[in-house]
Design an enzyme around this catalytic site. Structure first.
Site, PDB file in Angstrom:
ATOM      1  N   ASP A 142     -37.406 -40.613  24.080  1.00  0.00           N
ATOM      2  CA  ASP A 142     -36.470 -39.498  23.918  1.00  0.00           C
ATOM      3  C   ASP A 142     -35.847 -39.607  22.531  1.00  0.00           C
ATOM      4  O   ASP A 142     -35.020 -40.489  22.290  1.00  0.00           O
ATOM      5  CB  ASP A 142     -35.366 -39.550  24.985  1.00  0.00           C
ATOM      6  CG  ASP A 142     -35.884 -39.192  26.378  1.00  0.00           C
ATOM      7  OD1 ASP A 142     -37.101 -39.350  26.613  1.00  0.00           O
ATOM      8  OD2 ASP A 142     -35.084 -38.760  27.226  1.00  0.00           O
ATOM      9  N   LYS A 205     -35.519 -31.322  25.219  1.00  0.00           N
ATOM     10  CA  LYS A 205     -34.424 -31.806  26.050  1.00  0.00           C
ATOM     11  C   LYS A 205     -33.120 -31.318  25.463  1.00  0.00           C
ATOM     12  O   LYS A 205     -32.959 -31.288  24.240  1.00  0.00           O
ATOM     13  CB  LYS A 205     -34.499 -33.339  26.089  1.00  0.00           C
ATOM     14  CG  LYS A 205     -33.346 -34.048  26.757  1.00  0.00           C
ATOM     15  CD  LYS A 205     -33.615 -35.559  26.858  1.00  0.00           C
ATOM     16  CE  LYS A 205     -32.374 -36.321  27.228  1.00  0.00           C
ATOM     17  NZ  LYS A 205     -32.557 -37.783  27.241  1.00  0.00           N
ATOM     18  N   LYS A 241     -36.406 -30.719  29.766  1.00  0.00           N
ATOM     19  CA  LYS A 241     -35.507 -31.691  30.395  1.00  0.00           C
ATOM     20  C   LYS A 241     -34.054 -31.371  30.082  1.00  0.00           C
ATOM     21  O   LYS A 241     -33.560 -31.698  29.009  1.00  0.00           O
ATOM     22  CB  LYS A 241     -35.842 -33.114  29.921  1.00  0.00           C
ATOM     23  CG  LYS A 241     -34.882 -34.169  30.483  1.00  0.00           C
ATOM     24  CD  LYS A 241     -35.261 -35.580  30.088  1.00  0.00           C
ATOM     25  CE  LYS A 241     -34.167 -36.570  30.475  1.00  0.00           C
ATOM     26  NZ  LYS A 241     -34.434 -37.936  29.999  1.00  0.00           N
TER      27      LYS A 241
END
Lengths: 305, 292
Positions: A142, A205, A241
């Site tokens: 991430d 995300k 996400k």
């Protein structure tokens, strides 16, 4: 560097204006969907299987990470009908601990990298950070974008950085955190989503979880639309996400409704949709126990991680 | 009529109050949008009060739980001060309360007596806040080299169903001992007593109780009682009135999470009674080794 320089030259990064009022109205309309009984149970179980169970504290210890991993595998004692969560999300130094603890399970280990959460470090450091996390065994990375560069208008640099990190990831999946709370407008959220997808993100995300507001429904809807447009243009399915501030079952079900409406059923699986959360599973478990027993639950009967 | 609502003399439209419930420090209507008529004994309509839904109760539990640890940790001094302040606020509105009680059927003398008793009761329990621990706690003689002592601890979230006979006093006599023990409370008032209860909300809300410590609902006993008894996040249920069948049903539902259950008869003599505090506190005993 050659591919990435080409990338930033090749892409003009046209802003794709977002109709804010329209987004708000659609969010409000989708939030009125009422999901009850068996559909609710199925929806909640699906949401559980999509959770990236997260601990990103300076105070994390190997013991705490192991505890979280145990929870990821056994969400609630006495129930065998529950799925496992999709992944556990930790800092790079905790990746090895999490891999050990999750050995033999299908649960992935995700690591935040690239000078999370601010991203305020030179590219070389970010790449080293990424390679370290991958070397420790992370299945997923991430990364955060450089919001400073983005807000300054240096989109090429943002895109190049993502492309470089993607290369450093190798086999690992790359999720790109836009930190929408720092971007300010939905127009910018859309632009950042487009840049991230063009530059090679596997997932986009919303947030680090360190900044408020985080994953607001408006932001999620804009990003889902960006994914939808990107799929139509290129045929590539990018994952989504939302993370940060998603603490109750109702919010999770609303997210599933949005995904289903904007992207269709293909995206309703943990390969393409994840929810970053730490408190969410307990609230979902309480709802599931309520459906099973018929009485409303209290926090005393659910594990704290 | 002129724009400011006066014409000639002092004729103006009555501005009637819509009674709202108190949940988490906010005055709210029922999420269900339902209301109940409240009638005076003569049958004329007095007004409307909310009819709490089970969801309202659950919202109140969430609000109460959020407030529980803060209130349990508040000093005895602070709890006493706040209860005393509630007495002060009620005293300041005594005549208004007497009118309300008369409107729902009490005689002027009875209304006046009930308001005075309610005020005195708040002062009484305010006084107990820094004393009940000494009375109910103890240092226990044991045969081993241990320093052994027992102290009280609040149970947590307490649900209280008030009777209707004494609209104000039944509620105050339930709330005061529960909160002085460090618990947070969700009350249910029914029928005509609801009006007095919702008025009391305005008193309590200006008495520095942290939001969520006292939550006042009104509605139908038979609709909400099952939920109050079975909710896993409620630690105790105090029930005023009710027949044996109702009490048995509550007792069974309370067993789910070993909730404490206290059926209470309405008894005027028992209003001022420190043992009512003991109902909703647990006794924790600690064994502390001493040099052998």
């Amino acid at each position: 560097m050659s591919t990435s320089s080409t990338l930033s030259r090749r892409l003009p990064f046209q802003a794709h204006p977002v109709d804010e009022v329209g987004i708000k109205e659609r969010v409000a309309r989708l939030a009125t969907r009422s999901i009850k009984k068996s559909s609710k149970v199925e929806g909640l179980k699906l949401a559980l299987s999509m959770v990236d169970l997260t601990t990103l504290e300076g105070a994390d210890t190997p013991g705490r990470v192991r505890q979280l991993c145990t929870k990821a595998v056994h969400l609630h004692s006495g129930r065998t009908d529950l799925p496992m969560v999709a992944a556990v999300c930790v800092y790079p130094t905790m990746v090895r601990v999490a891999r050990e603890a999750l050995k033999g399970t299908p649960i992935k280990v995700a690591a935040v990298a690239t000078a999370f959460p601010s991203g305020m470090n030179p590219l070389t450091v970010k790449l080293e950070d990424t390679r370290y996390a991958v070397g420790e065994g992370a299945h997923e990375i991430d990364m955060v974008i450089s919001r400073g560069d983005f807000l300054r208008g240096d989109y090429g640099r943002v895109a190049d950085e993502i492309a470089e990190v993607k290369k450093a990831c190798g086999e690992a999946h790359l999720k790109v955190i836009l930190e929408t709370g720092e971007l300010g407008t939905l127009d910018r959220v859309r632009l950042a989503s487009d840049i991230a997808m063009e530059a090679g993100a596997d997932f986009i995300k919303t947030s680090t979880g360190k900044i408020q507001p985080a994953a607001t429904p408006e932001v999620v809807l804009v990003m889902l639309q960006a994914i939808s447009d990107f799929y139509r243009k290129t045929g590539r399915k990018i994952g989504m996400k939302p993370a940060g501030g998603i603490a109750n079952a109702k919010a999770a079900l609303n997210l599933l409704v949005m995904v289903r409406e904007v992207l269709g059923p293909d995206w309703l699986n943990p390969d393409l949709f994840r929810i970053g959360a730490s408190k969410l599973p307990n609230d979902i478990l309480m709802q599931l126990e309520k459906e099973r027993t018929g009485v409303y639950q209290g926090g005393d009967y659910f594990s704290n991680d | 009529m002129s724009r400011n609502g006066t014409r000639g003399s002092n004729r103006r439209l009555d501005v009637r109050k819509t009674y709202k419930m108190l949940i988490g420090g906010a005055f709210v209507r029922s999420e269900s949008g339902r209301a109940l008529d409240v009638e005076a004994p003569g049958g004329q309509l007095l007004g409307h009060v909310c009819r709490a839904s089970r969801k309202d109760f659950r919202n109140a539990v969430v609000a109460a739980r959020k407030a529980a640890s803060g209130w349990a940790g508040a000093t005895a001094y602070l709890k006493g001060q706040i209860l005393y302040r509630a007495a002060e606020m009620l005293e300041g509105r005594a005549s208004g309360f007497q009118e309300v009680l008369q409107s729902i059927g009490l005689t002027p003398a009875a209304a006046k007596a009930e308001v005075s008793q309610a005020i005195d009761l708040l002062v009484y329990y305010a006084g107990w806040s820094d004393k009940y621990l000494q009375v109910f706690g103890a240092v226990n003689p044991v045969a081993t080299p241990h320093f052994n002592f027992s102290v009280t601890e609040p149970m947590g979230v307490v649900a209280y169903v008030a009777g209707e006979k004494r609209p104000l006093l039944d509620l105050v006599s339930g709330i005061a001992p529960i909160v002085v023990g460090g618990n947070v409370v969700i009350t249910l008032s029914t029928s005509r007593a609801s009006v007095a209860a919702m008025e009391l909300g305005e008193v309590l809300e200006t008495s520095d109780f942290p939001p969520g410590v006292i939550n006042l609902l009104c509605g139908l006993r038979e609709e909400l009682l099952g939920q109050m008894a079975s909710h896993m996040d409620v630690n105790a249920l105090v029930l005023q009135g009710g027949d044996a069948k109702e009490q048995t049903a509550c007792r069974e539902a309370c067993a789910l999470n070993l909730k404490r259950f206290f059926p209470k008869e309405v008894n005027e003599k028992e209003n001022e009674d420190p043992y009512r505090i003991l109902d909703t506190v647990e006794i924790k005993t600690t064994w502390h080794p001493v040099g052998g």
